[in-house]
Write an enzyme that holds these catalytic residues in place. Structure first.
Site, PDB file in Angstrom:
ATOM      1  N   GLU A   1       0.808  -1.233   0.000  1.00 58.93           N
ATOM      2  CA  GLU A   1       0.000   0.000   0.000  1.00 58.93           C
ATOM      3  C   GLU A   1       0.839   1.280   0.000  1.00 58.93           C
ATOM      4  O   GLU A   1       0.836   2.036   0.979  1.00 58.93           O
ATOM      5  CB  GLU A   1      -0.950   0.008   1.200  1.00 58.93           C
ATOM      6  CG  GLU A   1      -1.931  -1.131   1.200  1.00 58.93           C
ATOM      7  CD  GLU A   1      -2.856  -1.114   2.411  1.00 58.93           C
ATOM      8  OE1 GLU A   1      -2.687  -0.262   3.291  1.00 58.93           O
ATOM      9  OE2 GLU A   1      -3.763  -1.962   2.464  1.00 58.93           O
TER      10      GLU A   1
ATOM     11  N   GLU B   1      -5.449  -8.570   0.930  1.00 64.19           N
ATOM     12  CA  GLU B   1      -6.004  -8.205   2.238  1.00 64.19           C
ATOM     13  C   GLU B   1      -7.487  -7.912   2.104  1.00 64.19           C
ATOM     14  O   GLU B   1      -7.901  -7.214   1.165  1.00 64.19           O
ATOM     15  CB  GLU B   1      -5.348  -6.930   2.809  1.00 64.19           C
ATOM     16  CG  GLU B   1      -3.969  -7.116   3.358  1.00 64.19           C
ATOM     17  CD  GLU B   1      -3.417  -5.841   4.013  1.00 64.19           C
ATOM     18  OE1 GLU B   1      -4.211  -4.948   4.382  1.00 64.19           O
ATOM     19  OE2 GLU B   1      -2.187  -5.758   4.135  1.00 64.19           O
TER      20      GLU B   1
END
Ligand code: IFM
Length: 446
Positions: free
Chosen positions: A168, A357
């Protein structure tokens, strides 16, 4: 919709994810160097309740019983990250062999139990020694990071076949270098754009380094990706606000990787990133990954906000919208993952998507040694069924990893939001498999 594991096919990768700083603890043990998160949580007191990852889940000592839990839950793939400062205390140069030995123990034990290890190279814990040289704002990070990757490949590449470069990048640059709410607590547009450009270079260069080390490794990198809708339907200015927020949150790191350049047309302020670019960078930003890691939790509603600097847009939090939400104040809206998958699929050069995720934090309670986390069970079922829907309609989604194995250090929020499918008592380090863990285990059982 009723579904089973078989509906996804035998090749589908089911897994669970964690990150080093969130679980390991042992922050100064066996030669580990300081990371920006050690510094941020200990000196700046910016974390809720003054929490830190000093001890966390003590995975450094508990790793064997925790990996045994993964095995007991029938989870065949484990995604974890390497703490850079544990294996290279100063970020560059000297290697800490006790740190290397720790990750070797994890990898070996996973393999012994038939669990496939998936490594994330960078999950936010830059060595503090490198931050003192400017961290991600210093272009030398490309070289530093490359040396770290080579060290990981040299020591773990004989057994680990699945690699993810960054976790991320939008979050660690945005929260860490623009808003100052994550480590290293820097603020401002210039810090953010410099850090972003260097992270974008690292994600592609990292892919190239891994590929040239071993051409058949499976290489990916991960992106936070939220579904975005205008707050008010048929509202032209909210619709425009969505386009800008999308360019910033969802496209800034993905599109240069795909060879499309930065999305400057849809968010003009991003043009200033050019100040940090050198000749040839546009080509260097691109790399053909084997898979893209999608990390999706929610959808955001966006409204036009004329006084919001740089972007004139604002995310309207879930609790003010009277919608179901998690402890992170993220709306529970299962179609978000279906929409995010379809959006990723719309890029022709993305060949494979893995949900690296997805999960939720809810207020869990331990009652007689059990945790009846019905909301999390429902969340997982609903989101997995949306993944199946997308897959059935032709999206090339080939895996799904729950965030996260066990309750852990949730960055600026400390230990309060519990995302785990395994409960952790942070005073005793006792683990209790929650109902969500039991459900995932039954779902995955052979
Ligand atoms: O805990 C984080 C993780 O480190 C990165 N993705 C989102 C998770 C939940 O906030």
């Amino acid at each position: 919709m009723h579904f089973s594991k078989e509906d996804f096919g035998t090749d589908f990768k089911w897994g669970v994810s964690t990150a080093a700083y969130q679980i390991e603890g042992a922050h100064n043990k066996d030669g580990k160097g300081y990371s920006i998160w050690d510094d941020f949580s200990q000196r700046r007191k910016k974390i809720a309740n003054g929490h830190s990852g000093n001890i966390a889940c003590d995975f450094y000592h508990e790793y064997a019983s925790d990996i045994s839990i993964i095995n007991k839950l029938h989870i065949p793939n484990y995604r974890f990250s390497i703490s850079w400062s544990r294996i290279m205390p100063n970020g560059i140069g000297e290697v800490n062999y006790k740190g290397i030995a720790f990750y070797n123990r994890i990898i070996d034990y996973c393999l012994e139990l038939g669990i496939e290890p998936w490594i994330t190279l960078y999950h936010w814990d830059l060595p503090q020694a490198l931050q003192q040289k400017g961290g991600w704002t210093n272009r030398s990070v490309v070289q530093w990071f490359n040396d770290f990757i080579l060290c990981c490949l040299k020591h773990f590449g004989d057994r680990v076949k699945h690699w993810m470069v960054l976790n991320e990048p939008m979050v660690f640059t945005g929260a860490g270098y623009f808003l100052g709410v994550h480590a290293p607590g820097k603020r401002g547009l210039s810090n953010f754009l410099a850090a972003s450009h260097h992270a974008a270079l690292c994600q592609a260069e990292g892919g190239r380094t891994i590929r040239s080390y071993q051409s058949d490794f499976k290489i990916g990198t991960t992106f936070s990706y939220s579904d975005l809708d205008p707050l008010r339907e048929n509202h032209e200015r909210d619709a425009k606000a969505v386009i800008k927020v999308d360019a910033l949150l969802n496209r800034l790191f993905l599109e240069p990787l795909l060879g499309l350049g930065y999305p400057t047309k849809d968010l003009k302020i991003l043009q200033r990133i050019e100040r940090f670019m050198q000749q040839g960078d546009e080509q260097k930003l691109a790399f053909q990954m084997d898979f893209i890691g999608l990390q999706n939790y929610t959808r955001e509603r966006v409204k036009h906000a004329p006084f919001m600097p740089f972007i004139q847009a604002k995310i309207v939090k879930a609790n003010t919208r009277n919608v179901p939400h998690t402890l992170m104040n993220w709306e529970v809206y299962p179609p978000c993952i279906y929409k995010a998958l379809n959006r990723m699929q719309s890029y022709p050069s993305i060949k494979e998507i893995i949900v690296t995720e997805n999960g939720a934090a809810f207020p869990d309670e331990v009652i007689e040694e059990e945790v009846h986390d019905i909301e999390r069970v429902q969340y997982l079922k609903d989101h997995i069924s949306q993944v199946l829907l997308a897959k059935r309609e032709g999206v090339h989604v080939t895996g799904y990893f729950v965030w996260t194995l066990m309750d852990n250090f949730e960055w600026a929020e400390g230990y309060h939001p519990r995302f785990g499918i395994v409960h952790v008592d942070f005073n005793t380090q006792k683990r209790i498999i929650k109902n969500s863990g039991k459900w995932y285990s039954q779902f995955l059982a052979p």
